[in-house]
Write a protein that holds these residues in place. Structure first.
Motif, PDB file in Angstrom:
ATOM      1  N   THR A   1      10.192  -6.092   2.801  1.00  0.00           N
ATOM      2  CA  THR A   1       9.018  -6.267   1.937  1.00  0.00           C
ATOM      3  C   THR A   1       7.890  -5.332   2.355  1.00  0.00           C
ATOM      4  O   THR A   1       7.248  -4.687   1.518  1.00  0.00           O
TER       5      THR A   1
ATOM      6  N   ARG B   1       6.249  -1.630   0.374  1.00  0.00           N
ATOM      7  CA  ARG B   1       4.855  -1.419  -0.045  1.00  0.00           C
ATOM      8  C   ARG B   1       4.455   0.048   0.029  1.00  0.00           C
ATOM      9  O   ARG B   1       3.572   0.496  -0.707  1.00  0.00           O
ATOM     10  N   THR B   2       5.072   0.793   0.927  1.00  0.00           N
ATOM     11  CA  THR B   2       4.648   2.183   1.139  1.00  0.00           C
ATOM     12  C   THR B   2       5.715   3.202   0.759  1.00  0.00           C
ATOM     13  O   THR B   2       5.411   4.389   0.642  1.00  0.00           O
TER      14      THR B   2
END
Length: 320
Positions: free
Chosen positions: A91, A95-96
């Motif tokens: 997760t 995000r990146t």
């Protein structure tokens, strides 16, 4: 050349080809820095028993800085998706990262994180029903070999992971590099994602009675012959209405749909292995016109016959 950092996420009981196949594609292409991460560093055993050493565990590897995260599949995914350390790492990495991908049942781990909610994805055809039941917020399509939905990519089982990896290479470095990699690895085809997972013998059930077997044998013996319901009924020795009912019950598809799929696959082989014009192939295999063949290809494979043929040409323009 810009280096793309790729994290392969594995776990106890992973499918070895889900890892090794895509990994070899990226290494053959060049320009990729691949990292293998597991719940903990050390020995990890594939579902086949093949041992592998993971240099990185999630606790010791920052989740940032990756271009792509690839989650592999395998029977161990059903336990791995319940590991909060692993799902938290995936997760956080998502995000990146620029894109996130799953191979085969790796989709279950991604679905557990919520990353697939509202997305259209695929997985191994034998796992698709379970994925849809357990994660109703995910739209599961069991037919394509891989799907891209935004920055989320997913593929069918085992060797389809190599098709997915080739598509990622093509996005990064262009079609020429992807085709060269396919040639070097002796892959049958850099297949388009919409191509079905199923060939004849996989996309239908098998006939269980002699009359239906006789009708099916006639179709495969000469795909381009006339195969309307009256002709097939004559081969089967049944009335057209009786054959229609028996055919669908035994094979799971009606006669007309079965005939079309067999003809499409016969046309595929002709496009792969000959230089015959598309209109000639269309007439030979019962489509009548090139336009009818084109519509059938788009419906079944998601590509035009000419585009399909182009994917079989070597870089010298010769047919394989």
């Amino acid at each position: 050349m810009q280096s793309h950092r790729i994290a392969f996420v594995i776990f106890e009981g992973f499918q070895s080809l889900d890892l090794v196949g895509p990994h070899e594609v990226f290494q053959q292409a060049g320009g990729y820095d691949c990292t293998i991460v597991a719940p903990a560093a050390g020995g990890v055993r594939a579902e086949s028993g093949l041992p592998l050493h993971a240099s990185n565990g999630v606790a010791g590897l920052p989740p940032s800085g990756f271009d792509t995260v690839v989650v592999v599949g395998g029977m161990g995914v059903y336990s791995a998706r319940r590991d909060p350390r692993l799902t938290a790492w995936v997760t956080a990495a998502a995000r990146t990262t620029r894109r996130v991908a799953s191979v085969c049942s790796g989709a279950f781990l991604l679905a557990e994180t919520g990353l697939l909610n509202g997305r259209r994805v695929t997985t191994h055809w034998a796992r698709a029903g379970r994925l849809a039941r357990e994660y109703p917020a995910v739209t599961v399509d069991p037919d394509p070999i891989f799907i891209r939905d935004g920055r989320i990519w997913s593929s069918a089982g085992v060797t389809a992971g190599m098709d997915l990896a080739l598509a990622l290479v093509e996005e990064d470095q262009g079609q020429q590099v992807a085709l060269e990699v396919a040639r070097q690895l002796v892959l049958f085809l850099r297949r388009p994602g919409n191509q079905s997972q199923f060939g004849v013998g996989l996309w239908s059930m098998q006939p269980t009675t002699d009359p239906v077997r006789d009708a099916v044998a006639a179709i495969h013996a000469d795909p381009g012959a006339r195969h309307d319901i009256a002709d097939l009924a004559a081969h089967a020795g049944l009335s057209p209405r009786h054959l229609q009912r028996r055919f669908a019950a035994e094979l799971g598809v009606p006669p007309g749909a079965y005939v079309e799929r067999v003809r499409v696959e016969a046309a595929q082989r002709a496009l792969e292995n000959t230089g015959d014009p598309v209109d000639v192939i269309a007439r030979r295999y019962g489509f009548g016109t090139a336009e009818t063949l084109r519509r059938s290809f788009h419906r079944r494979l998601g590509v035009a016959p000419s585009d399909y043929r182009d994917r079989f040409r070597s870089t010298t323009g010769e047919h394989r």
